[in-house]
Motif scaffolding. Structure first.
Motif, short mmCIF file in Angstrom:
data_model
loop_
_atom_site.label_atom_id
_atom_site.label_comp_id
_atom_site.label_asym_id
_atom_site.label_seq_id
_atom_site.Cartn_x
_atom_site.Cartn_y
_atom_site.Cartn_z
N LEU A 16 52.86 73.65 98.28
CA LEU A 16 53.40 74.08 99.57
C LEU A 16 53.39 75.59 99.67
O LEU A 16 53.74 76.27 98.71
N ALA A 17 52.99 76.09 100.83
CA ALA A 17 52.98 77.55 101.01
C ALA A 17 54.39 78.05 101.20
O ALA A 17 55.17 77.46 101.93
N VAL A 18 54.73 79.16 100.53
CA VAL A 18 56.07 79.74 100.62
C VAL A 18 56.04 80.85 101.66
O VAL A 18 55.21 81.73 101.58
N ILE A 47 56.13 65.70 107.17
CA ILE A 47 55.87 66.99 106.53
C ILE A 47 55.16 66.78 105.21
O ILE A 47 55.30 65.72 104.58
N PRO A 48 54.36 67.77 104.74
CA PRO A 48 53.64 67.61 103.48
C PRO A 48 54.57 67.80 102.29
O PRO A 48 55.12 68.87 102.07
N LEU A 49 54.75 66.74 101.50
CA LEU A 49 55.62 66.78 100.33
C LEU A 49 55.02 65.94 99.22
O LEU A 49 54.29 64.98 99.47
N ASP A 50 55.35 66.32 97.98
CA ASP A 50 55.02 65.48 96.84
C ASP A 50 56.11 64.42 96.74
O ASP A 50 57.28 64.73 96.52
N GLN A 51 55.73 63.15 96.90
CA GLN A 51 56.71 62.08 96.98
C GLN A 51 57.56 61.97 95.72
O GLN A 51 58.78 61.78 95.79
N GLU A 52 56.94 62.09 94.55
CA GLU A 52 57.68 61.92 93.29
C GLU A 52 58.72 63.03 93.12
O GLU A 52 59.86 62.78 92.70
N GLY A 60 85.70 67.22 97.86
CA GLY A 60 84.29 66.87 97.96
C GLY A 60 83.34 68.04 97.82
O GLY A 60 83.76 69.20 97.76
N THR A 61 82.06 67.72 97.78
CA THR A 61 81.00 68.71 97.58
C THR A 61 79.83 68.43 98.51
O THR A 61 79.50 67.27 98.76
N THR A 62 79.21 69.48 99.01
CA THR A 62 77.98 69.35 99.80
C THR A 62 76.91 70.21 99.15
O THR A 62 77.10 71.42 98.99
N PHE A 63 75.81 69.57 98.74
CA PHE A 63 74.66 70.30 98.19
C PHE A 63 73.63 70.49 99.31
O PHE A 63 73.33 69.56 100.06
N PHE A 64 73.09 71.70 99.40
CA PHE A 64 72.07 72.03 100.39
C PHE A 64 70.79 72.45 99.66
O PHE A 64 70.85 73.08 98.60
N PHE A 65 69.64 72.09 100.24
CA PHE A 65 68.37 72.65 99.75
C PHE A 65 67.40 72.76 100.91
O PHE A 65 67.55 72.06 101.93
N THR A 66 66.43 73.66 100.77
CA THR A 66 65.47 73.91 101.85
C THR A 66 64.05 73.59 101.41
O THR A 66 63.72 73.61 100.22
N ILE A 67 63.22 73.28 102.40
CA ILE A 67 61.80 73.01 102.16
C ILE A 67 61.00 73.85 103.14
O ILE A 67 61.03 73.62 104.35
N PRO A 68 60.28 74.89 102.65
CA PRO A 68 59.42 75.66 103.56
C PRO A 68 58.14 74.89 103.84
O PRO A 68 57.50 74.40 102.93
N VAL A 69 57.77 74.77 105.10
CA VAL A 69 56.59 73.97 105.45
C VAL A 69 55.68 74.71 106.44
O VAL A 69 55.13 74.14 107.36
N GLU A 70 55.54 76.03 106.23
CA GLU A 70 54.70 76.81 107.15
C GLU A 70 53.23 76.40 107.08
O GLU A 70 52.48 76.57 108.00
N GLY A 71 52.80 75.87 105.94
CA GLY A 71 51.40 75.53 105.77
C GLY A 71 51.14 75.09 104.36
O GLY A 71 52.06 74.83 103.61
#
Length: 568
Positions: free
Chosen positions: A566-568, A442-447, A545-556
């Motif tokens: 990244l397009a939202v 998927i398209p992401l900024d590595q840093e 314990g704890t669970t952290f969630f996050f999302t990455i939209p990758v429509e385009g």
């Protein structure tokens, strides 16, 4: 075939001296005006009841013997009586909702009202019987044409929070009698009602005119109904040029430098759902006047107007140019300060490394111990400065996002390897599960994604006991990647969950377990995730314990001024 619509008729037999009916007299008189007045009176009565139900005041009706007849919607909600029928309302003991210390005063005021005297006084409610603790009450007798008291109105408004509430008052219209005097009385009542409405309108207008923020009132078709002087000044155009026109044609709303489409604008959501919305400095909204090109940052609140459904909306906004400049100055200060701090700190770390390596000659074990402490403290300071610098860049909108196709599983493994030394010290492992496997690139900024995952895994390790593994789950959900980092650590106290993303905040149990820490890592993670259009949240229970969630939209993807986002 008549000139008149309505008439009253009298049919009378005419008898002779023996009592026999010889003829019938049919007498009729025009009462069209009276019937229209009667219809108007019914409409006014219905309007009166509707207004009473619409008002936030608590209004109770009493007859001339002091018996409760009815209570309006606002009063039922105030005293938790929504489920009672009209008959049950009549049997409700209203004195039970009044503090005993005020019973004698209320009874005295009611006796005065039944004698024709009005009064205004404050009373305290009994605990648990009303939404508010204190109210300002008015007892008003309603008299008939003979001057006799027929009803008593008991009006109350909440003054617990000392908020200004415009008190709406009007008189109940009596049913018209079939006489000219009744007709004149009704007409006089109508005129009095019109004067009251005019006074109320004038008061509302005065408030709107004196507001320090810009205000628009629009209908459901976006047509402008009202524009106050502050809005005129901010727009640089007069209300006469705006009223009656589509507000979307008058101005545009921008997110940063990009104009929002009509469906994305705050008003669209308010008119569609009836929900209010609020936007401040962090939302980075701008308002642009199309006719003049004037553009300024704004804080915005939208609220719906409801009648028979959603009939329009109120828009309140203000120019936050000064606040924007102050926020940018703050970010610049942090950025400059961070740069200035990082240079000497880097030199300190370098010299400490040289001393530990023996470049300046051999040192004793005791000296080496002190130098190592200096090196570790310097390293923590450099990390803190880097976090401050990252925060300043994100807030100032100067973060460069350069996506490349990445394998998220491999990147997460690389992050775990970079933290291997810390993980090994606590005999911890990072378990990575992806679905599907292999996971698509998927398209992401590595840093940026590296910073997010590293912070979450590092926190999970730091606040978990020895031997407790960390689980990372990466799932593809139809164009939305959801990542989670789960630990078996100390968890987050329930009372402090709402502060966990605040800068410099650290929970009490975290401070106790790991005294060192800046409290900036999660703040940076939240900003970075929201920067690419994702969401972040967590699920936690103390000591479990704890669970952290996050999302990455990758429509385009889309480009803007040489930067890739990244397009939202």
């Amino acid at each position: 075939g008549s000139k008149h619509e309505w008439c009253s008729g009298i049919i009378s037999p005419i008898k002779d001296k023996d009592g026999n009916i010889k003829s019938i007299l049919f007498y009729s008189a025009d009462i069209t005006a009276l019937k229209k007045a009667e219809l108007q009176a019914k409409q006014n009565e219905q309007m009166f009841k509707t207004l009473l139900d619409a008002t936030p005041l608590c209004i109770k009706w009493f007859d001339n013997k002091g018996n409760l007849i009815s209570i309006n919607k606002g009063g039922r909600e105030e005293h938790h009586l929504e489920n009672l029928s009209d008959e049950q309302i009549k049997n409700w003991e209203y004195m039970e909702c009044i503090d005993e210390a005020f019973h004698s005063e209320v009874k005295s005021k009611m006796a005065m009202a039944l004698k024709g005297e009005s009064s205004v006084f404050e009373i305290k409610h009994a605990p648990g019987t009303s939404k508010g603790e204190w109210c300002l009450s008015t007892l008003t007798p309603v008299k008939n044409s003979k001057g006799e008291v027929e009803y008593v109105l008991f009006l109350s408004k909440d003054i617990t929070d000392e908020k200004l509430v415009e008190e709406e008052r009007s008189k109940n219209f009596k049913k018209s009698e079939e006489t000219k005097m009744a007709l004149f009385s009704i007409l006089e009542d109508v005129k009095e009602s019109e004067r009251n409405f005019k006074d109320e309108r004038d008061r509302s207008t005065a408030i709107i005119q004196s507001m320090g923020e810009g205000l628009f009132v629009i209908n459901k078709d976006y047509k402008t109904i009202l524009m106050n002087p502050v809005a005129e000044k901010l727009f640089g155009i007069s209300a006469s040029e705006v009223v009656g026109k589509d507000l979307r044609e008058i101005c545009a709303v921008l997110k940063g430098e990009e104009e929002l489409s009509p469906d994305q604008r705050p008003l669209a959501k308010t008119l569609a759902t009836g929900q209010s919305s609020s936007f401040d400095l962090e939302d980075n909204l701008y308002l642009k006047v199309r006719s003049t090109g004037k553009t300024f940052p704004m804080a915005l609140v939208t609220s719906s107007l409801k009648g028979d459904g959603i009939i329009g909306a109120v828009v309140i906004f203000r120019d936050i140019t000064a606040e924007k400049a102050l926020d940018e100055a703050k970010s610049n200060f942090i950025s400059i300060s961070s740069h200035q701090l990082r240079t000497p700190l880097t030199s300190m770390r370098w010299f400490a490394e040289m001393l530990m390596g023996g470049d300046a000659g051999p040192i004793t074990e005791e000296q080496k111990h002190f130098v190592e402490r200096i090196y570790q403290a310097t390293e923590r300071m450099i990390n803190l400065v880097n976090l401050l610098l990252q925060l300043a860049r994100v807030e100032a909108g100067r973060l460069k996002v350069e996506p490349t196709l990445l394998n998220l599983k491999n990147l997460t493994q690389s992050v775990a390897i970079s933290l291997k030394a810390d993980l090994d010290k606590k005999s911890q492992k990072v378990e990575i599960v992806v679905n599907p496997d292999p996971f698509p690139e998927i398209p992401l900024d590595q840093e940026i994604i590296w910073q997010v995952i590293q912070n979450l895994i590092s926190n999970a390790s730091r606040y978990s006991p020895e031997g407790k593994n960390i689980q990372v789950l990466i799932v593809n959900k139809d164009g939305l990647v959801e990542c989670s980092v789960k630990d078996q650590g100390i968890g987050i106290p329930k009372s402090q969950k709402d502060k966990i993303f605040e800068r410099f905040f650290r929970a009490d149990n975290a401070l106790k377990m790991v005294p060192e820490g800046s409290g900036l890592g999660l703040s940076l993670v939240k900003l970075l995730v929201e920067e690419w259009g994702g969401k972040i949240w967590f699920d936690s229970e103390e000591n479990k314990g704890t669970t952290f969630f996050f999302t990455i939209p990758v429509e385009g993807m889309k480009k803007k001024e040489g930067e890739v986002k990244l397009a939202v």
